[in-house]
Design a protein around this motif. Sequence first.
Motif, short mmCIF file in Angstrom:
data_model
loop_
_atom_site.label_atom_id
_atom_site.label_comp_id
_atom_site.label_asym_id
_atom_site.label_seq_id
_atom_site.Cartn_x
_atom_site.Cartn_y
_atom_site.Cartn_z
N GLY A 216 0.84 -1.04 -0.05
CA GLY A 216 -0.05 0.13 -0.09
C GLY A 216 0.81 1.35 -0.03
N VAL A 217 2.07 1.10 -0.59
CA VAL A 217 2.79 2.38 -0.61
C VAL A 217 3.35 2.62 -2.17
N ARG A 218 3.43 3.95 -2.54
CA ARG A 218 3.82 4.27 -4.02
C ARG A 218 5.15 4.30 -4.19
N ARG A 219 6.07 4.31 -3.27
CA ARG A 219 7.69 4.54 -3.52
C ARG A 219 8.44 3.33 -2.80
N ARG A 220 9.49 2.91 -3.36
CA ARG A 220 10.12 1.99 -2.86
C ARG A 220 10.78 2.62 -1.54
N ALA A 221 11.24 3.87 -1.36
CA ALA A 221 11.74 4.68 -0.16
C ALA A 221 10.79 4.53 0.82
N ASP A 222 9.52 4.59 0.65
CA ASP A 222 8.46 4.53 1.64
C ASP A 222 8.20 2.85 2.02
N LEU A 223 8.47 2.05 1.16
CA LEU A 223 8.41 0.54 1.55
C LEU A 223 9.59 0.27 2.44
#
Length: 211
Positions: free
Chosen positions: A192-199
């Motif tokens: 449920g995230v948009r960017r790999r950094a957020d993951l």
Amino acid sequence: MLSPHPLVLADFERILAKPAFEVVAKQIESTLPPDMRKVTIPRAQVFVVDAHAARQATGALITNILERYPTARLIVVADKHTDANSYSLLRLGVKGLLSYEEAREQLPRALPLVAGGGFWVPRSVLSSFVDSVLESRTRRIRTESVANLSRREHEVLESLLLNLANKEIASKLNIAERTVKFHVSNLLSKFGVRRRADLILLCFQSRGTPV
């Protein structure tokens, strides 16, 4: 930029004396008050925090900034960053770690990357931090999502936590780079995230492991 030292603020302002940056420097007390709500903190996209204060006070300041400005990005500058201190800062949500010496050269490059949602943390620190997280298997990140991951998605996620690029992951797992991109896209959707950094940040802040 937040620092108790006017000379440090002046040095940072000199480093960032370029049209690309709009710098607001604020001197704060070296001993922060118990009630952090009384500390006036101007709004900014990226905060550069001088961690000269005691670790507890620095942590309180960072927490206060993120409570007021949840979308803000933070870079912490200090004499040096020990592993334990780095881990604590990363768990708080800090996106960049620099020593004073490194900041003089790297800060102008770190700011745009962190502002865009990336991390400016030495790979060795990220790797050792991930190792420390993986040792603690008492909790899981979004259990239902993790349970639905394939073996290959687990492997790709573990590689992302090591801060490897798509090409490096492809080489490590002996698969095509386009296959890596496919798995990364699936991981972002499942978590449920948009960017790999957020993951990556989600995994770090959860203090668990999906492996």
